[in-house]
Motif scaffolding. Structure first.
Motif, mmCIF file in Angstrom:
data_model
loop_
_atom_site.group_PDB
_atom_site.id
_atom_site.type_symbol
_atom_site.label_atom_id
_atom_site.label_comp_id
_atom_site.label_asym_id
_atom_site.label_seq_id
_atom_site.Cartn_x
_atom_site.Cartn_y
_atom_site.Cartn_z
ATOM 1 N N ILE A 149 -0.531 -7.440 -0.216
ATOM 2 C CA ILE A 149 0.140 -8.327 -1.176
ATOM 3 C C ILE A 149 -0.906 -9.125 -1.958
ATOM 4 O O ILE A 149 -1.914 -9.574 -1.404
ATOM 5 C CB ILE A 149 1.073 -9.321 -0.428
ATOM 6 C CG1 ILE A 149 2.203 -8.577 0.302
ATOM 7 C CG2 ILE A 149 1.645 -10.375 -1.384
ATOM 8 C CD1 ILE A 149 3.230 -7.902 -0.583
ATOM 9 N N ALA A 172 -8.776 -9.244 -3.497
ATOM 10 C CA ALA A 172 -8.362 -7.830 -3.508
ATOM 11 C C ALA A 172 -6.985 -7.691 -2.872
ATOM 12 O O ALA A 172 -6.191 -6.841 -3.273
ATOM 13 C CB ALA A 172 -9.384 -6.975 -2.761
ATOM 14 N N ARG A 187 10.176 5.716 0.280
ATOM 15 C CA ARG A 187 10.236 5.333 -1.127
ATOM 16 C C ARG A 187 9.803 6.520 -1.978
ATOM 17 O O ARG A 187 9.252 7.488 -1.450
ATOM 18 C CB ARG A 187 9.350 4.111 -1.383
ATOM 19 C CG ARG A 187 7.857 4.384 -1.381
ATOM 20 C CD ARG A 187 7.139 3.184 -1.995
ATOM 21 N NE ARG A 187 5.693 3.286 -1.991
ATOM 22 C CZ ARG A 187 4.979 3.589 -3.084
ATOM 23 N NH1 ARG A 187 5.579 3.869 -4.225
ATOM 24 N NH2 ARG A 187 3.665 3.626 -3.022
HETATM 25 C C1 LIG Z 1 -3.451 -4.126 -5.193
HETATM 26 C C2 LIG Z 1 -2.033 -4.203 -4.734
HETATM 27 C C3 LIG Z 1 -1.346 -5.401 -4.828
HETATM 28 C C4 LIG Z 1 -0.020 -5.494 -4.435
HETATM 29 N N1 LIG Z 1 0.632 -6.687 -4.553
HETATM 30 C C5 LIG Z 1 1.939 -6.770 -4.240
HETATM 31 C C6 LIG Z 1 2.642 -7.989 -4.415
HETATM 32 O O1 LIG Z 1 2.071 -8.999 -4.831
HETATM 33 N N2 LIG Z 1 3.955 -8.035 -4.102
HETATM 34 C C7 LIG Z 1 4.609 -6.920 -3.639
HETATM 35 O O2 LIG Z 1 5.801 -6.993 -3.366
HETATM 36 N N3 LIG Z 1 3.966 -5.747 -3.459
HETATM 37 C C8 LIG Z 1 2.655 -5.643 -3.753
HETATM 38 N N4 LIG Z 1 1.981 -4.458 -3.597
HETATM 39 C C9 LIG Z 1 2.725 -3.268 -3.183
HETATM 40 C C10 LIG Z 1 2.936 -3.202 -1.705
HETATM 41 O O3 LIG Z 1 1.714 -3.089 -1.018
HETATM 42 C C11 LIG Z 1 3.840 -2.034 -1.433
HETATM 43 O O4 LIG Z 1 4.486 -2.322 -0.259
HETATM 44 C C12 LIG Z 1 3.181 -0.685 -1.306
HETATM 45 O O5 LIG Z 1 2.554 -0.313 -2.507
HETATM 46 C C13 LIG Z 1 4.200 0.370 -0.897
HETATM 47 O O6 LIG Z 1 3.609 1.630 -0.820
HETATM 48 P P1 LIG Z 1 3.348 2.393 0.565
HETATM 49 O O7 LIG Z 1 4.559 2.290 1.400
HETATM 50 O O8 LIG Z 1 2.982 3.786 0.174
HETATM 51 O O9 LIG Z 1 2.154 1.734 1.226
HETATM 52 C C14 LIG Z 1 0.642 -4.348 -3.936
HETATM 53 C C15 LIG Z 1 -0.057 -3.138 -3.822
HETATM 54 C C16 LIG Z 1 -1.380 -3.054 -4.209
HETATM 55 C C17 LIG Z 1 -2.098 -1.749 -4.079
#
Ligand SMILES: Cc1cc2nc3c(=O)[nH]c(=O)nc-3n(C[C@H](O)[C@H](O)[C@H](O)COP(=O)(O)O)c2cc1C
Length: 200
Positions: A149, A172, A187
């Motif tokens: 996040i 980061a 998803r």
């Molecule tokens: C750099 C970065 C910042 C992120 N910031 C947020 C955020 O502020 N709020 C949010 O709800 N998700 C944010 N996400 C997305 C979550 O991590 C999300 O749960 C994720 O991309 C889901 O994908 P996955 O299930 O394949 O890991 C961010 C992702 C990345 C890569």
């Protein structure tokens, strides 16, 4: 691995059906759903050790970690409240602070690029992103769920000052780690055929 192991030959990779199966269902957790138990101090040390085995051009290790327990994050969320009030949608900015306070443990990853180095800052920042992903994999390997996040307070200059980000640094990600009551829902995933070119 320690300095004594430098120059030692490491094992070659072998196919692992178990690792493939884990990677095939890997998913982030909703940060607000992360509950106890979180990793123990020894497990946090292991997650950091595994997570920090990340590529970085020039061996600059252009990132740093802040391991945040519940007390420091509760205090941080409190200190961020007046800054939430300045955001375009103050109610939403306040609401997302629960992502900071709910999880049992958080590793804040700060990108610390070296300006003017022959390795471009962009590559150093990519390494900080890679370390975030690797921390998520490490947490998964120890049986925990994780959530990456950023939210508004990672970009608001007054908020980042409260967090302790120094000049030239950038957040980061907050890597929140804990347990989930139920498995996350699948998803959408990208259409790889549309994203990939194959060349002979
Ligand atoms: C750099 C970065 C910042 C992120 N910031 C947020 C955020 O502020 N709020 C949010 O709800 N998700 C944010 N996400 C997305 C979550 O991590 C999300 O749960 C994720 O991309 C889901 O994908 P996955 O299930 O394949 O890991 C961010 C992702 C990345 C890569």
């Amino acid at each position: 691995m320690s300095d004594a192991d430098l120059g030692q030959a490491l094992p070659l990779p072998t196919p692992s059906a178990e690792l493939q199966a884990r990677l095939a269902v890997r998913r982030s957790a909703p940060a607000q759903s992360l509950v106890a138990p979180g990793p123990s101090p020894a497990e946090v040390a292991r997650i950091l050790e595994l997570g920090a085995r990340t590529p970085d051009h020039g061996k600059l290790f252009p990132w740093r970690f802040v391991v945040m327990g519940p007390q420091s994050r509760a205090a941080l969320a409190e200190a961020l409240l007046p800054h939430a009030a300045r955001q375009p949608d103050p109610a939403k900015a306040r609401k997302v602070l629960s992502k900071l306070t709910a999880p049992p443990l958080t590793i804040l990853v700060v990108s610390t690029p070296v300006e003017g180095h022959k390795v471009p800052v962009w590559e150093q920042q990519l390494s900080a992103g890679a370390v975030c992903m690797n921390l998520e994999h490490a947490a998964d390997a120890l049986g925990y769920s994780a959530s990456w996040i950023t939210d508004w307070y990672s970009y608001d200059p007054q908020a980042t000052e409260v967090i302790g980000v120094m000049a030239g640094e950038q957040i980061a990600g907050f890597i929140h780690i804990g347990a989930l009551a139920e498995g996350p829902l699948e998803r959408p995933r990208p259409d790889l055929a549309a994203k990939t070119a194959y060349q002979p």
